[in-house]
Structure formats: C-alpha cells, structure tokens
Write a protein that holds these residues in place. Structure first.
Motif, PDB file in Angstrom:
ATOM      1  N   ILE A  52     -21.869  56.164  42.963  1.00  0.00           N
ATOM      2  CA  ILE A  52     -20.552  56.107  42.831  1.00  0.00           C
ATOM      3  C   ILE A  52     -19.934  57.085  42.014  1.00  0.00           C
ATOM      4  O   ILE A  52     -20.523  57.397  40.806  1.00  0.00           O
ATOM      5  CB  ILE A  52     -19.789  54.911  42.427  1.00  0.00           C
ATOM      6  N   ASP A  53     -19.105  57.949  42.089  1.00  0.00           N
ATOM      7  CA  ASP A  53     -18.627  58.873  41.135  1.00  0.00           C
ATOM      8  C   ASP A  53     -17.222  58.293  40.401  1.00  0.00           C
ATOM      9  O   ASP A  53     -16.529  57.590  41.192  1.00  0.00           O
ATOM     10  CB  ASP A  53     -18.196  60.178  42.044  1.00  0.00           C
ATOM     11  N   HIS A  54     -17.327  58.693  39.220  1.00  0.00           N
ATOM     12  CA  HIS A  54     -15.961  58.120  38.631  1.00  0.00           C
ATOM     13  C   HIS A  54     -14.722  58.705  39.045  1.00  0.00           C
ATOM     14  O   HIS A  54     -13.873  58.130  38.977  1.00  0.00           O
ATOM     15  CB  HIS A  54     -16.127  58.429  36.937  1.00  0.00           C
ATOM     16  N   ALA A  55     -14.692  60.087  39.621  1.00  0.00           N
ATOM     17  CA  ALA A  55     -13.626  60.714  40.075  1.00  0.00           C
ATOM     18  C   ALA A  55     -12.277  60.418  39.440  1.00  0.00           C
ATOM     19  O   ALA A  55     -11.233  60.181  40.081  1.00  0.00           O
ATOM     20  CB  ALA A  55     -13.489  59.938  41.686  1.00  0.00           C
ATOM     21  N   ILE A  73      -9.139  61.970  37.654  1.00  0.00           N
ATOM     22  CA  ILE A  73      -8.437  63.181  38.321  1.00  0.00           C
ATOM     23  C   ILE A  73      -8.413  64.358  37.244  1.00  0.00           C
ATOM     24  O   ILE A  73      -8.282  65.607  37.684  1.00  0.00           O
ATOM     25  CB  ILE A  73      -6.903  62.570  38.786  1.00  0.00           C
ATOM     26  N   PRO A 117     -11.020  66.570  35.482  1.00  0.00           N
ATOM     27  CA  PRO A 117     -12.559  66.671  35.374  1.00  0.00           C
ATOM     28  C   PRO A 117     -13.014  66.830  33.647  1.00  0.00           C
ATOM     29  O   PRO A 117     -11.940  67.118  32.857  1.00  0.00           O
ATOM     30  CB  PRO A 117     -12.432  67.946  36.087  1.00  0.00           C
ATOM     31  N   GLY A 177      -8.612  59.676  32.325  1.00  0.00           N
ATOM     32  CA  GLY A 177      -9.468  58.840  33.125  1.00  0.00           C
ATOM     33  C   GLY A 177     -10.801  58.841  32.505  1.00  0.00           C
ATOM     34  O   GLY A 177     -11.229  60.054  32.364  1.00  0.00           O
ATOM     35  N   PHE A 237     -13.436  55.853  32.638  1.00  0.00           N
ATOM     36  CA  PHE A 237     -14.516  54.813  33.579  1.00  0.00           C
ATOM     37  C   PHE A 237     -15.891  54.784  33.240  1.00  0.00           C
ATOM     38  O   PHE A 237     -16.643  54.340  34.192  1.00  0.00           O
ATOM     39  CB  PHE A 237     -14.047  54.946  34.980  1.00  0.00           C
ATOM     40  N   PHE A 286     -20.735  53.074  33.933  1.00  0.00           N
ATOM     41  CA  PHE A 286     -19.651  53.310  34.975  1.00  0.00           C
ATOM     42  C   PHE A 286     -18.816  51.776  34.735  1.00  0.00           C
ATOM     43  O   PHE A 286     -19.481  50.739  34.810  1.00  0.00           O
ATOM     44  CB  PHE A 286     -19.921  53.439  36.376  1.00  0.00           C
ATOM     45  N   MET A 319      -9.955  50.354  42.475  1.00  0.00           N
ATOM     46  CA  MET A 319     -11.391  50.848  42.364  1.00  0.00           C
ATOM     47  C   MET A 319     -12.330  50.014  43.261  1.00  0.00           C
ATOM     48  O   MET A 319     -13.508  50.499  43.967  1.00  0.00           O
ATOM     49  CB  MET A 319     -11.928  51.151  40.980  1.00  0.00           C
ATOM     50  N   GLU A 330     -16.406  54.317  48.875  1.00  0.00           N
ATOM     51  CA  GLU A 330     -16.954  55.502  48.120  1.00  0.00           C
ATOM     52  C   GLU A 330     -18.633  55.366  47.988  1.00  0.00           C
ATOM     53  O   GLU A 330     -19.196  54.363  48.184  1.00  0.00           O
ATOM     54  CB  GLU A 330     -16.513  55.103  46.775  1.00  0.00           C
ATOM     55  N   ILE A 333     -11.850  58.365  47.588  1.00  0.00           N
ATOM     56  CA  ILE A 333     -11.262  57.128  46.601  1.00  0.00           C
ATOM     57  C   ILE A 333     -10.164  56.749  47.419  1.00  0.00           C
ATOM     58  O   ILE A 333      -9.182  57.376  48.201  1.00  0.00           O
ATOM     59  CB  ILE A 333     -10.943  57.771  45.217  1.00  0.00           C
ATOM     60  N   CYS A 354      -3.362  56.779  32.472  1.00  0.00           N
ATOM     61  CA  CYS A 354      -3.927  58.055  31.919  1.00  0.00           C
ATOM     62  C   CYS A 354      -2.814  59.101  32.228  1.00  0.00           C
ATOM     63  O   CYS A 354      -2.914  59.984  31.275  1.00  0.00           O
ATOM     64  CB  CYS A 354      -5.121  58.527  32.356  1.00  0.00           C
ATOM     65  N   ILE A 403      -2.566  61.706  34.278  1.00  0.00           N
ATOM     66  CA  ILE A 403      -2.885  62.870  34.817  1.00  0.00           C
ATOM     67  C   ILE A 403      -2.575  63.161  36.221  1.00  0.00           C
ATOM     68  O   ILE A 403      -2.021  64.294  36.422  1.00  0.00           O
ATOM     69  CB  ILE A 403      -4.347  63.090  34.782  1.00  0.00           C
TER      70      ILE A 403
END
Ligand code: FES
Ligand code: FES
Lengths: 769, 158
Positions: free
Chosen positions: A193-196, A198, A200, A248, A250, A361, A667, A675, A694, B99, B101
């Motif tokens: 699973i990617d934290h994704a 928004i 980077p 973000g 996570f 995570f 999530m 996801e 997501i 957050c 963003i």
C-alpha cells in the motif's frame, strides 16, 4: 464561559489556527519555499530489482551545461543509515536494520537510489539524471516472501533473508484445539500500500551563517538530523531540521526520505538545494505498507467461547529492513485481537525480498492482522450460528484481563459499547438499488496501541512562556502532519492558562530551536507532547497563581485564570491582566517560562522466548459497522454507510477527533476495495494515481463518528490516541459485510470485483447458503 | 520564449514562457503562486486546480500559453484573512482542512461549481470534487463545509 464539563475550550470544536493559512493559500509547505541561487536535485534510481553495479558513468551528465555535481556512493562519507532509535537495536541488530544511502556494489530493489545530481535548473537536473549511465549485472532475485524463506532462495544478506522472528506462547495450543468443537482455518493476504499523501516527499536545504546544514523538509521526524550528521561524519549539532506543516505523512515520512540526500548535496556544493520527488518517484521510492501472509486457525466451543488460536505471520520486508522488525512485533502483539483466548501460539517472520521496501504505515502492523482476526470472528460466529455481535461480546477482553502477550489492560475497555453503538446506528437496512444487487452488513472491532514501545523510554518536551505583552508562546519540536497536532497543543495551553487560542502562538518542528518532542508517529503526539505541554503550562500556571496571590494578598489556590485575567475566586473586580502579571514576574525575578519533559512510564524488554511482557503503554479500542451493496454480476462493492465508534478517553478537539476517524475510514475503504501497488518481479506497475487508486469523494459515503470518553487514557485529562486506530477495523468490517451480502469470503485485500467474482466461483457451497 | 499576459486573481500578470511550459509550472515557478499545489503533474489529483475564465481546470494539464488573455483565479483570489470567501470560512469553522495540501484545489473546484449550481445536493457536491483527491479527511467535513457555504451564498443573494 465554563461549560458543564468544567472545561472552557478543551473538548469543543475550536477552529484550528493552522487551518486559516491553509484555506487562504498562505501556508508555505516544503516545496513552496525557495532560496536565491538554489540548485535543483534529482535522484538516479535503479532500473533493476536485483543486480550488481559494474560501473556508474556520470561524465556525460557532468558535461551538461548547468550541472553542478553528480554524486555516487563513493562520495558519501559514511554510506550507511540505521533505522533505529536507542534501544531498538536490542531486537533488530544494527547490521540488519541498515540501508545504504546510495547503492554501492549492489541494488536490492527497483527504484533504489544510485546517484544524485544537482543543477542550476530543474530541466538540467532531469536531463543529467537521464544521462548518468549505470551498468548492471543482473543477479537472481526473489519476489515472494514465502519463496524467500526457502533455503535455496537467493540471499539478500550474507546471513539469509530472515530479518526478524518473533513468537508468542501462551497456554498449550494443542490442548486448546482438543477442547474446540469448531475449528476455522484460513490464510489471509494483503498487498503493498502506498501512503499516497498528496504532497510528495520534498525539501530545501542550505548552509546557514554558522556553517550548520539546515534542511526544511516534509518529515514526521526532525530527529533525522542525527542521521544526516552521521552520514556526513559531522557533530550532531551541525545539522538542523525544520519541519514546516506537512502535506500528509501516514508513516511515509517517518523513515529518512530526502533528508540525507539534501544534506549531502548542500555539504558538497555549499549552495542551497531543492529536492522534490515526482509522484512516480514517490511511489517507487521507499516505503510501503507490508504485504502479509497470515495463516489463522481458531478453535471455539459450541457455546461460542474461544479456546485456541494458532497464527503464522509472514511479512514482506522488501529490499531492506527499515522498521520491519518492529512492524512485525506490533503485528504479533495485536495478532489475537481484543479477545480472551486461553491457548495462543503466534509465530512471525519478516523476510527480505527484492520488492519495494516496506516500513511504517498508519496502523503499523495492527491493520493487517485485524483483517484476518475479524474475518475469522465473523466466520466462527457463522459456523456456530451465533450472532456476530453476541459472539464477540462473549469473548472481548475486559479491563484487568491480559493480552496473549501477557500485557494487562489497565484502562477502560469499552468494546461492547463501541460495537453495539456502531451496529445500531446503521439504522434500518436499505433496499437494493436494482436487480442483481445485494445489501450486506458487517462489523469489526479492534485494539490498536498508541505511544512507543515501553522499553524505548519515550519522552517529549515543551516550553511555554508568558510574553511581556501578556500573550503566550509555546515551543515544542512536534512535526504537524495534518492531524491538528499543533492546534491541540494550543488548545491545551489555552485551557490551562485561561486564555483564548488567539493569544497563543506555537512554534513547532525545528530541531535547533524547539525542544525535542519525538516523532509524529505511533499515534503518540497528543499523548506525549500533549502531556509535556500540559506539564509546562501547568508549571507556568502555578507561577502565575503565586504571583497573583502575592499581589492580591490572597492564597494562590484561590486564584482563577480566565479570559486572560487573574483574580481571586468570587472577587473578579480586583483583577490583573496577563500583561500586568508579566511585568510583576519580571520585577520579582520570577521566571515567566516553564520547560517540561514528559517521560512515558518505561518497562522491561519482553521475554523473547515466550513473547510475554508489557510492550505498549496503552491501547485505543473501537468498532466499525458498515453497510455495502454488492453487484452480483460485476462483483463491484459500494460502501453505503459507515459508523465508527471509539473510546478516545477525552476529546481535546472534537473536529480533529472526528476528522481522524472519517479520514481513517476513507483510507480503510481504500485498503478494503481499491488500493494495491501491483508489483511484478520487483517492478511496480502502478506508478501514478491513475493506476494506484485512492478513494475519491464518490467512493466514500457519509461516515458517522460516535465518540466515547472514558477518561482513562494516558494523555492529557485521560485522552487516548486516535490517528492510527481509526483505520484498522474498516477493511474487515467491509469484508464481513460483503460475505453477509453474497455469502463469499474474500481472503485477500483489496476485494476487487475480479477477486470477489473468482472467490464466488470457488465457493459455490457458501454461495448457496 | 514568448511573452503572454493574463489576469491572475484580478491583477495583470505578464510573463515570458516557453510553449511547452504548463500553467502550473509558470504559476508556481515564475509567478510565485505557490498556493497552487502540485501533486502528480498528470491530471490525476486535482491539487493544481485553478479557475480559468470561470471553469475549474487542472493547471498541470494546461499550457501556460492557453491562459493568454484569460482570467486565472487561485485560492488566494477567493478571499483572505480580511475578507474570507464563505467557503474558506466554513472550511475553517467545520474543520474541513487537515494537512491542507488538497485544499486550494478543492476550494477553487467548489467555487466554480457553486457559481453554476448554487443549490447543489450533497451528491452533486461529491461529484464536483470527484477529481480532487484528499488523503486526510475522508471528504466528510469538506462536503459539510461546501453545503454550509452554499447555504450562505444563496442566503446572501436572496
Ligand atoms: S498536479 Fe495537476 S492534477 Fe495532480
Ligand atoms: S487535507 Fe490532507 S490531502 Fe486533503
């Protein structure tokens, strides 16, 4: 002013101070910051999952106009990073928790950093990164954790692929199964699973006027200044990390991301440097949530009493250990769930593969087992023809009882209440929206630790000062990743000092100028830094009471602080403003500031042979109930309703608590249905947000958060953490609802239409139910 | 390189751009409009949304030259501390920004949508932000705040 609860501002929906700058577009995130003469950096990443590096040729890149430097492993003074904090090495061993900053001889996953380039413009840096030529010799790779355990598997470390094993032993599991009337055995699987977030990974670094490497980065851990200094061979005080408000986290900004690269580039070029990952790079670079294989066997008596549990957990650590040994330990302690089971045997192993590295995570090691144990609870209840709620209720641990790992639950355990309230709040079932659609409902409960492992001796510190104009300043090294970490500390200070929020300013997240507060991870900041701020503000309060008492000639205990004024109880006419108090303190040589350290109760290291001992300070308990509609023909699942009920101990900010729960549920819906990083032979096939899905606003229904307050948590006024627990029960509740709808149990996340359809083909008997 | 001119939040913006440069890049790097966020640069996340002549677009998918002669509105053009837009006010009051963003893109998408659909339902609001990803909030308080702002906006015009 004072509410019936006795609190002025704690517990209400106080608007967060940081929200204003966010909605006006005024907040400068990590990538919104620039310095004159700033270079732009790029990371050259491995294009093979397992290979020897024969040669790196940076000459063409270096020759490109505007390129300042190309760095490889040879340019890194100490090319090693350890994923540990003091104490952790007892369990991991420094060798195995080690990663290289830039790949030296070998690469162990596709996307591993091989070289860095810096140039005057971003275009030149991109071009230069493309021109760095890396010659590889492929080595055999291993991409499946179970295969990686075989003796003939290609070893990533000389010592093999196993990086940690844990076990828990309680009672006699074989005897337990002999007592069982029903045994349910199943293997569950979860994916990468990617934290994704928004935002980077990003940051800008520079050398300040004292020669200190200063890095302003999106990070959950400003204490990574030590890692940067160790890599460069500099004293720790020569590196400073500033965390602006973060877009973000996570868990994805918990391990080192851009920090060390920026430190190296600043040190080599002596110029300001910017490094911001693209979305694709964010997905290809470490770290992900661990895929787990979870083999569960439960035994229960006919009357619904659980008697035995055997579990085998296999965690795919990917190319490097990172925090995998700890994630697995969390999974071990959470493996049996919040249930009373006399005989338990759990074995866990974290294993290296040439897959993307996995680490922290949200729901750190507690989310995966919850999918398994709550699917099991549902299957057991059905096998015994018992109501799923009644079955759980019978087996829930109560306050004063012990987990399988021997830890006593010392605070309120409101599981029956949370489950019943979530379930009943679903209301009358909906009717299906059309032919071939079925409605189903499911519930899941969980416990999730908050706060660091007790033998890591966690602490946080804060500093609170009364300014000469009567306003108050708070300093604490907390990174705010969006959960309202800073705002809650302002609220706590406001409550204790009787001030309005607007009269308080908070400085956070600067390793040079704010007292260290530890990481914004492990759902620990409200508990730890909330306690530190509570302590510092209370000390300042005591000073102010003393000073006021002297001025008014009354005992300090009778002084009230409210609305920015100090006066004796029952006599608000004779009042002092905070400004007057500040001047009085200054005249009396009385400090107007207080620094406080909060140390979490510490404990002994658990017994590694039996897995017995206290591991966590405390847990948060909660349940979620969901209603879904399943399209029988397509296998599509739509979540119609979610109710989440948690005991948070004490609400500090109601909007923030609900926000954590609602965001956690969303999530969790992604984890359940959408996801997964598809990884084929080490190659991530989902490197963008078009293929890695997501949840959008259309995938998430209205979520009802029901918040209970037992007052028995470890944080300020009995608060518990809610950030991670919010995510944990959603996926199993959805899986159980899907079973309720169509009689098919999907044992692998995410429950995609294809998987549901296939499972339906394989489970015809259940389908006929 | 070619000079272009457009209105940015009501003020004239003149800037020289390369034909291949995106509006997002020019806004952030040349015009210091860092309130426009960059989350993917390929149209998947909505963080870079701006309002171009009344319509919300992803600025990472538009070329800067396409803004020539047009009006570009970012979240800073909606309102500020002195005079917040009702959307900004309700987002703060109801705790819709975590957050934060995604919020600049979210707000301009909602702004453009509510201009056209002042009496939108909850479901329609969800559709309107279907292209604006948020990883923190679960969208609940965002939809709540949008509904509350819509009521205020309609109330103000009636
Ligand atoms: S940055 Fe434009 S849509 Fe993501
Ligand atoms: S508030 Fe964090 S992404 Fe939306």
């Amino acid at each position: 002013m004072s509410t019936t609860s006795g609190f002025r501002i704690v517990g209400d929906r106080a608007p967060r101070p940081d929200a204003r700058d966010k909605v006006y577009g005024l907040l400068r995130y990590a990538d919104d910051f620039a310095l004159a003469g700033m270079l732009h950096a790029k990371v050259v990443r491995a294009t093979r999952p397992s290979a020897r590096i024969l040669k790196i040729d940076g000459s063409r890149a270096e020759a490109l106009p505007g390129v300042t430097c190309v760095l490889t492993a040879r340019d890194v003074p100490h090319n090693v990073l350890f994923s540990d904090v003091p104490g952790q090495t007892t369990a991991i061993g420094p060798l195995r928790a080690r990663t290289q900053v830039l790949a030296g001889d070998t690469v162990r996953y596709l996307g591993e950093a091989v070289a860095l380039v810096a140039a005057e413009t971003e275009e030149a840096a991109e071009e230069a990164a493309r021109l760095v030529v890396v010659e590889y010799e492929d080595r055999p790779g291993v991409f499946d954790p179970e295969e990686a355990l075989r003796p003939d598997a290609p070893p990533l470390e000389p010592t093999g692929n196993v990086i940690s094993r844990w076990k828990i032993r309680k009672g006699d599991v074989e005897a337990g199964f002999r007592e069982a009337d029903v045994v349910v055995a199943e293997t569950y699987r979860t994916g990468f699973i990617d934290h994704a977030f928004i935002e980077p990974e990003a940051g800008v670094g520079w050398l300040d006027e004292n020669g200190v490497i200063t890095l302003r980065v999106a990070t959950q851990v400003i204490e990574h200044f030590r890692d940067v200094a160790n890599v460069l061979g500099l004293p720790h005080s020569r590196v400073r990390i500033i965390a602006p408000y973060i877009g973000g986290g996570f868990g994805g900004k918990e391990d080192v991301t851009v920090e060390v690269f920026l430190g190296l580039l600043v040190w080599k070029t002596r110029r300001p440097v910017r490094l911001c990952y693209s979305r694709e790079e964010s997905i290809l670079s470490p770290t992900k949530r661990h895929p787990f294989v979870m083999k569960y066997t439960h035994g229960a008596r006919r009357d619904g009493t659980l008697v035995a549990l055997q579990v085998e957990l296999i965690a795919d650590a990917g190319g490097y250990a990172y925090l995998s040994p700890l994630t697995l330990l969390y999974a071990m302690v959470h493996a049996a769930g919040p249930y009373r089971i006399p005989h338990v045997k759990v074995d866990g192993v974290a294993v290296l593969t040439n897959n993307p590295p996995t680490s922290a995570f949200r729901g750190f090691g507690s989310a995966q087992p919850a999918f398994a144990y709550e699917s099991q609870m549902d299957a057991l209840a059905r096998a015994l023809a018992l109501d799923p709620l009644a079955f759980r209720e019978r087996n829930y641990l109560r306050k004063g009882e012990r987990l399988a790992s021997g830890q006593e639950l010392e605070t309120a355990v409101l599981l029956p209440e949370t489950a019943a309230r979530a379930w009943h709040a679903l209301g009358p079932p909906r009717t299906p929206s059309g032919p071939g659609k079925r409605i189903g409902r499911g519930v899941a409960s969980a416990l999730t630790a908050y706060g660091r492992i007790v033998w890591l001796h966690d602490w946080s510190s804060a500093w609170v000062e009364l300014q000469m104009d009567g306003t108050v300043l708070v300093r604490t090294g907390v990174p705010d990743i969006g959960g309202g970490q800073a705002a809650s500390l302002v609220q706590i200070t406001a409550e204790i000092l009787g001030l309005a929020q607007d009269e308080i300013t908070i400085h956070i997240g600067d390793s040079a100028l704010t007292p260290l507060a530890g990481t914004t991870t492990a759902t620990r900041q409200l508990y730890m830094s909330g306690s530190a701020v509570h302590k510092a503000a209370s000390e300042l309060r005591a000073t102010l009471l003393q000073q006021t008492g002297e001025l008014l000639n009354v005992p300090p205990e009778t002084i009230v602080l409210a609305d920015g004024l100090a006066y004796a109880e029952g006599n608000p006419q004779r009042k002092l403003s905070f400004k007057e108090l500040a001047a009085a303190c200054a005249r009396a040589h009385r400090p107007r500031s207080a620094f406080a350290i909060y140390q979490a109760p510490a404990g002994q290291v658990m017994d590694f042979e039996t897995g017995q001992g206290k591991v966590f300070p405390d847990f948060t308990f909660g349940s979620q109930a969901v209603e879904v509609e399943v399209d029988e023909d397509t296998g599509e699942v739509q979540v119609l309703r979610v109710v989440a009920c948690y005991d948070v101990g004490k609400v500090i900010n109601r909007n923030s608590v609900e926000g954590q729960v609602e965001g956690g549920v969303a999530m969790g819906i992604g984890y359940a249905l959408l996801e997964e990083d598809r990884v084929a032979a080490g190659l991530t096939l989902t490197p963008n947000l078009m293929t890695y899905l997501i949840p959008t606003a259309l995938d998430v229904p209205d979520v009802t958060a029901i918040i209970l307050e037992s007052g028995e948590g470890m944080g300020p006024w009995g608060a518990r953490g809610i950030g991670e627990p919010a995510l944990v029960p959603t996926a199993p509740a959805i899986a159980n609802a899907v079973f309720d709808a169509v009689g098919v149990r999907v044992t692998r996340l995410p429950i995609t239409p294809e998987r549901l359809w296939r499972a339906g083909q394989e489970q015809p008997a259940r389908r006929a139910r | 390189m070619r000079p272009i001119e457009f209105t940015l939040n009501g003020a004239r913006a003149r800037v020289t751009v390369e034909p291949h440069e995106t509006l997002l890049w020019v806004l952030r790097q040349r015009l210091a409009a860092t309130e426009v966020k960059s989350g993917c640069e390929r149209g998947d996340c909505g963080a870079c949304a701006v309002v171009l002549d009344g319509r919300a677009i992803n600025s990472c998918l538009a070329l800067a030259v396409q803004a020539e002669g047009k009006s570009v509105l970012t979240v800073r053009g909606l309102g500020g501390p002195e005079a917040p837009h009702p959307l900004q006010a309700t987002f703060v009051e109801l705790g819709a920004a975590q957050c934060g963003i995604c919020i600049p893109g979210m707000l301009v998408s909602l702004y453009a949508f509510l201009q056209e659909h002042p009496r939108a339902t909850r479901g329609e609001i969800r559709e309107a932000i279907g292209g604006n990803l948020c990883r923190c909030t679960g969208y609940q308080k965002i939809v709540d705040a949008a509904e509350a702002a819509a009521r205020r906006l309609v109330g103000a015009t009636e």
